[in-house]
Motif scaffolding. Structure first.
Motif, PDB file in Angstrom:
ATOM      1  N   MET A   1       0.816  -1.212   0.000  1.00  0.00           N
ATOM      2  CA  MET A   1       0.000   0.000   0.000  1.00  0.00           C
ATOM      3  C   MET A   1       0.852   1.267   0.000  1.00  0.00           C
ATOM      4  SD  MET A   1      -2.501   1.330   3.075  1.00  0.00           S
ATOM      5  CE  MET A   1      -3.469   2.839   2.937  1.00  0.00           C
ATOM      6  N   LEU A   2       2.003   1.190   0.671  1.00  0.00           N
ATOM      7  CA  LEU A   2       2.779   2.408   0.914  1.00  0.00           C
ATOM      8  C   LEU A   2       3.954   2.581  -0.049  1.00  0.00           C
ATOM      9  CD1 LEU A   2       2.804   2.522   4.834  1.00  0.00           C
ATOM     10  CD2 LEU A   2       1.158   3.516   3.227  1.00  0.00           C
ATOM     11  N   LYS A   3       4.035   1.701  -1.048  1.00  0.00           N
ATOM     12  CA  LYS A   3       5.107   1.843  -2.027  1.00  0.00           C
ATOM     13  C   LYS A   3       4.823   3.031  -2.962  1.00  0.00           C
ATOM     14  CE  LYS A   3       6.664  -2.191  -3.809  1.00  0.00           C
ATOM     15  NZ  LYS A   3       6.514  -3.626  -4.232  1.00  0.00           N
ATOM     16  N   GLY A   4       5.888   3.578  -3.529  1.00  0.00           N
ATOM     17  CA  GLY A   4       5.729   4.724  -4.421  1.00  0.00           C
ATOM     18  C   GLY A   4       4.801   4.421  -5.580  1.00  0.00           C
ATOM     19  N   GLU A   5       4.841   3.177  -6.030  1.00  0.00           N
ATOM     20  CA  GLU A   5       4.033   2.758  -7.181  1.00  0.00           C
ATOM     21  C   GLU A   5       2.652   2.239  -6.770  1.00  0.00           C
ATOM     22  OE1 GLU A   5       5.981  -1.713  -7.492  1.00  0.00           O
ATOM     23  OE2 GLU A   5       7.209   0.102  -7.655  1.00  0.00           O
ATOM     24  N   SER A   6       2.257   2.470  -5.500  1.00  0.00           N
ATOM     25  CA  SER A   6       0.991   1.947  -4.981  1.00  0.00           C
ATOM     26  C   SER A   6      -0.211   2.444  -5.788  1.00  0.00           C
ATOM     27  CB  SER A   6       0.824   2.388  -3.531  1.00  0.00           C
ATOM     28  OG  SER A   6      -0.500   2.236  -3.100  1.00  0.00           O
ATOM     29  N   LYS A   7      -1.216   1.581  -5.890  1.00  0.00           N
ATOM     30  CA  LYS A   7      -2.438   1.965  -6.606  1.00  0.00           C
ATOM     31  C   LYS A   7      -3.208   3.073  -5.894  1.00  0.00           C
ATOM     32  CE  LYS A   7      -3.340  -2.174  -9.301  1.00  0.00           C
ATOM     33  NZ  LYS A   7      -4.099  -3.417  -9.436  1.00  0.00           N
ATOM     34  N   VAL A   8      -2.881   3.313  -4.620  1.00  0.00           N
ATOM     35  CA  VAL A   8      -3.564   4.392  -3.903  1.00  0.00           C
ATOM     36  C   VAL A   8      -2.619   5.563  -3.620  1.00  0.00           C
ATOM     37  CG1 VAL A   8      -5.333   2.916  -2.858  1.00  0.00           C
ATOM     38  CG2 VAL A   8      -3.164   3.269  -1.656  1.00  0.00           C
ATOM     39  N   ALA A   9      -1.556   5.671  -4.425  1.00  0.00           N
ATOM     40  CA  ALA A   9      -0.534   6.700  -4.167  1.00  0.00           C
ATOM     41  C   ALA A   9      -1.160   8.100  -4.054  1.00  0.00           C
ATOM     42  CB  ALA A   9       0.535   6.665  -5.260  1.00  0.00           C
ATOM     43  N   GLY A  10      -2.111   8.388  -4.908  1.00  0.00           N
ATOM     44  CA  GLY A  10      -2.743   9.716  -4.865  1.00  0.00           C
ATOM     45  C   GLY A  10      -3.445   9.958  -3.540  1.00  0.00           C
ATOM     46  N   ARG A  11      -4.128   8.941  -3.065  1.00  0.00           N
ATOM     47  CA  ARG A  11      -4.844   9.099  -1.798  1.00  0.00           C
ATOM     48  C   ARG A  11      -3.880   9.199  -0.617  1.00  0.00           C
ATOM     49  NH1 ARG A  11     -10.125   5.755  -0.577  1.00  0.00           N
ATOM     50  NH2 ARG A  11     -10.333   7.534   0.846  1.00  0.00           N
TER      51      ARG A  11
ATOM     52  N   ASP B   1      11.849   3.309  -1.898  1.00  0.00           N
ATOM     53  CA  ASP B   1      10.784   2.572  -2.592  1.00  0.00           C
ATOM     54  C   ASP B   1       9.393   2.986  -2.109  1.00  0.00           C
ATOM     55  OD1 ASP B   1      12.511   0.771  -4.128  1.00  0.00           O
ATOM     56  OD2 ASP B   1      13.056  -0.046  -2.161  1.00  0.00           O
ATOM     57  N   LEU B   2       9.360   3.716  -1.001  1.00  0.00           N
ATOM     58  CA  LEU B   2       8.065   4.095  -0.420  1.00  0.00           C
ATOM     59  C   LEU B   2       7.602   5.443  -0.957  1.00  0.00           C
ATOM     60  CD1 LEU B   2       8.712   3.134   3.325  1.00  0.00           C
ATOM     61  CD2 LEU B   2       7.732   1.720   1.494  1.00  0.00           C
ATOM     62  N   ALA B   3       6.305   5.666  -0.879  1.00  0.00           N
ATOM     63  CA  ALA B   3       5.754   6.962  -1.253  1.00  0.00           C
ATOM     64  C   ALA B   3       6.331   8.044  -0.337  1.00  0.00           C
ATOM     65  CB  ALA B   3       4.227   6.922  -1.131  1.00  0.00           C
ATOM     66  N   GLY B   4       6.462   9.241  -0.845  1.00  0.00           N
ATOM     67  CA  GLY B   4       6.998  10.353  -0.058  1.00  0.00           C
ATOM     68  C   GLY B   4       6.133  10.612   1.170  1.00  0.00           C
ATOM     69  N   GLY B   5       6.783  10.882   2.296  1.00  0.00           N
ATOM     70  CA  GLY B   5       6.029  11.220   3.507  1.00  0.00           C
ATOM     71  C   GLY B   5       5.725  10.033   4.400  1.00  0.00           C
ATOM     72  N   VAL B   6       5.984   8.830   3.878  1.00  0.00           N
ATOM     73  CA  VAL B   6       5.778   7.627   4.695  1.00  0.00           C
ATOM     74  C   VAL B   6       6.934   7.494   5.684  1.00  0.00           C
ATOM     75  CG1 VAL B   6       5.684   5.100   4.652  1.00  0.00           C
ATOM     76  CG2 VAL B   6       4.471   6.434   2.896  1.00  0.00           C
ATOM     77  N   ASN B   7       6.630   7.191   6.917  1.00  0.00           N
ATOM     78  CA  ASN B   7       7.679   6.934   7.905  1.00  0.00           C
ATOM     79  C   ASN B   7       7.808   5.443   8.175  1.00  0.00           C
ATOM     80  OD1 ASN B   7       8.727   9.557   8.541  1.00  0.00           O
ATOM     81  ND2 ASN B   7       6.745  10.009   9.501  1.00  0.00           N
ATOM     82  N   VAL B   8       8.956   5.050   8.675  1.00  0.00           N
ATOM     83  CA  VAL B   8       9.222   3.640   8.948  1.00  0.00           C
ATOM     84  C   VAL B   8       9.284   3.421  10.461  1.00  0.00           C
ATOM     85  CG1 VAL B   8      10.849   1.737   8.601  1.00  0.00           C
ATOM     86  CG2 VAL B   8      10.503   3.439   6.785  1.00  0.00           C
ATOM     87  N   VAL B   9       8.567   2.401  10.946  1.00  0.00           N
ATOM     88  CA  VAL B   9       8.713   1.980  12.349  1.00  0.00           C
ATOM     89  C   VAL B   9       9.468   0.659  12.347  1.00  0.00           C
ATOM     90  CG1 VAL B   9       6.655   3.173  13.224  1.00  0.00           C
ATOM     91  CG2 VAL B   9       6.438   0.848  12.303  1.00  0.00           C
ATOM     92  N   PRO B  10      10.230   0.367  13.411  1.00  0.00           N
ATOM     93  CA  PRO B  10      11.025  -0.873  13.394  1.00  0.00           C
ATOM     94  C   PRO B  10      10.167  -2.108  13.118  1.00  0.00           C
ATOM     95  CG  PRO B  10      11.665   0.524  15.258  1.00  0.00           C
ATOM     96  CD  PRO B  10      10.452   1.166  14.636  1.00  0.00           C
ATOM     97  N   GLY B  11       9.051  -2.224  13.846  1.00  0.00           N
ATOM     98  CA  GLY B  11       8.176  -3.379  13.618  1.00  0.00           C
ATOM     99  C   GLY B  11       6.723  -2.944  13.655  1.00  0.00           C
ATOM    100  N   GLY B  12       5.938  -3.365  12.684  1.00  0.00           N
ATOM    101  CA  GLY B  12       4.550  -2.924  12.606  1.00  0.00           C
ATOM    102  C   GLY B  12       3.705  -3.446  13.761  1.00  0.00           C
ATOM    103  N   VAL B  13       3.818  -4.748  14.050  1.00  0.00           N
ATOM    104  CA  VAL B  13       2.981  -5.326  15.106  1.00  0.00           C
ATOM    105  C   VAL B  13       3.397  -4.772  16.469  1.00  0.00           C
ATOM    106  CG1 VAL B  13       2.238  -7.451  16.237  1.00  0.00           C
ATOM    107  CG2 VAL B  13       2.529  -7.398  13.762  1.00  0.00           C
ATOM    108  N   VAL B  14       4.702  -4.658  16.682  1.00  0.00           N
ATOM    109  CA  VAL B  14       5.165  -4.090  17.959  1.00  0.00           C
ATOM    110  C   VAL B  14       4.656  -2.654  18.115  1.00  0.00           C
ATOM    111  CG1 VAL B  14       7.219  -3.304  19.223  1.00  0.00           C
ATOM    112  CG2 VAL B  14       7.171  -5.588  18.211  1.00  0.00           C
ATOM    113  N   HIS B  15       4.642  -1.909  17.020  1.00  0.00           N
ATOM    114  CA  HIS B  15       4.128  -0.541  17.094  1.00  0.00           C
ATOM    115  C   HIS B  15       2.643  -0.529  17.475  1.00  0.00           C
ATOM    116  CE1 HIS B  15       4.012   3.768  16.234  1.00  0.00           C
ATOM    117  NE2 HIS B  15       2.838   3.538  15.676  1.00  0.00           N
ATOM    118  N   ILE B  16       1.878  -1.429  16.873  1.00  0.00           N
ATOM    119  CA  ILE B  16       0.441  -1.508  17.201  1.00  0.00           C
ATOM    120  C   ILE B  16       0.253  -1.889  18.673  1.00  0.00           C
ATOM    121  CG2 ILE B  16      -1.664  -2.855  16.778  1.00  0.00           C
ATOM    122  CD1 ILE B  16      -0.752  -2.984  13.789  1.00  0.00           C
ATOM    123  N   MET B  17       1.056  -2.845  19.144  1.00  0.00           N
ATOM    124  CA  MET B  17       0.988  -3.243  20.555  1.00  0.00           C
ATOM    125  C   MET B  17       1.227  -2.040  21.471  1.00  0.00           C
ATOM    126  SD  MET B  17       3.196  -6.811  20.449  1.00  0.00           S
ATOM    127  CE  MET B  17       3.150  -7.052  22.235  1.00  0.00           C
TER     128      MET B  17
END
Lengths: 153, 153, 153
Positions: free
Chosen positions: B88-98, B125-141
């Motif tokens: 979803m968050l890749k630069g070439e994502s189908k929802v890049a505009g959104r 490789d990610l869309a501009g403005g996307v940030n990276v967290v070390p782990g997605g599930v750990v972040h949600i926890m």
């Protein structure tokens, strides 16, 4: 006498702390007293956001099984349908018969008002007994903040 | 005098209990004061873990609708993408505009660093403005433990 | 002397408030002491309710990554399989090999007893080391109420 007053004030302090704590009881490991209180206060919000009758049946099964396990009078269950999941709650839904049974068992069926507007649906398009909440996700957020359990089947 | 001291100490005890309770206010049924406090503190973490543009659009709709319902300034919204959802968050994502529109509305877009490593992706490789967290599930926890609401669309 | 008694009683009051608060520590912003306590108390229940090996692998990845990020000894992880997801935990499961590895890493694998009854399965049909809980959703509800984090991959 002074001590008696102080003790009374102390009791008030402990009581105040106790009162302030009450709302989070459902998150706490329980003393026997709290456990008794808890047993009457199970609350579950189930989310349906998929356009898939198998998923709808799973949600209805979940509601049913939770009621059987905990006792119908000891648990409040809501099914919140939003997005593509809203089709579950339409009058023409493939699970319309089961919706009636769920309502008979006091399961609340809640349709997302925002989704309805987008799909140009009115309450007349929904199965009888379904209620509308302004927003499905906002309703789920509110329930979580009130201490309800949340499961997405 | 002794009583005055004891009363002072009592006030301190009540205050201490009050301070200790502050962090769990968001889980509590609210006094009017707390409600006012709460209205500024809605926090929602949305999970995207599916490789399905329909699911991505649903998550973006959810973020949008929650902001409209609660007021953009009254709610923090994060979308955490991990596993197959990372696409979803890749630069070439189908929802890049959104994605751009979401960022403009202060929705945080967070990519799972662990997934990126497995998929051999870098931030470029990610869309501009996307940030990276070390782990997605750990972040949600972590967000859940901080009292954020959690919804998987 | 009276004051000493009152002070002692006050200490007891504060202590009582503190003890009552302990269970919600995981929801609270933390003092250093609490942070230390927290680091040993991460708890995650993962839900598998889909009949999809890709989803099963995702859940197993999530368990693995959370353990690597937080330290295997600092986090308890349970995978609860129910409904169509129960197939994940059968002896003939497509992820049977990974189940063994998860068990070796102290991930609990829990099968829903209600689903087993409906599918006419016994414990002998499950992979070795899998435990059975009476109801999968009720178990997840209980874990949430105990303060566990909840993620549906």
């Amino acid at each position: 006498m002074k001590l008696a007053l102080a003790t009374q004030a102390l009791a008030a302090a402990v009581l105040a702390a106790g009162v302030a704590l009450t709302p989070v009881v459902s998150h706490a490991q329980s003393t026997p007293q709290q456990a008794a209180q808890k047993s009457e206060r199970h609350r579950l919000v189930l989310q349906v956001s998929e356009n898939d009758p198998a998923n709808w049946n799973l949600a209805l099964n979940n509601a049913e099984n939770v009621q059987q396990a905990l006792g119908k009078d000891n648990v409040q269950v809501e099914i919140v349908a939003y997005g593509p999941g809203l089709n579950m709650l339409k009058g023409e839904s493939k699970v319309a018969g089961r919706l009636n049974a769920a309502l008979d068992n006091n399961v609340s069926l809640l349709a997302c008002g925002t989704t309805m507007r987008k799909m140009k649906l009115t309450k007349a398009d929904l199965a009888g007994g379904v209620n509308v909440v302004p927003g499905g996700v906002v309703h789920i957020m509110q329930r979580q903040s009130e201490g309800w359990n949340y499961v997405k089947p």
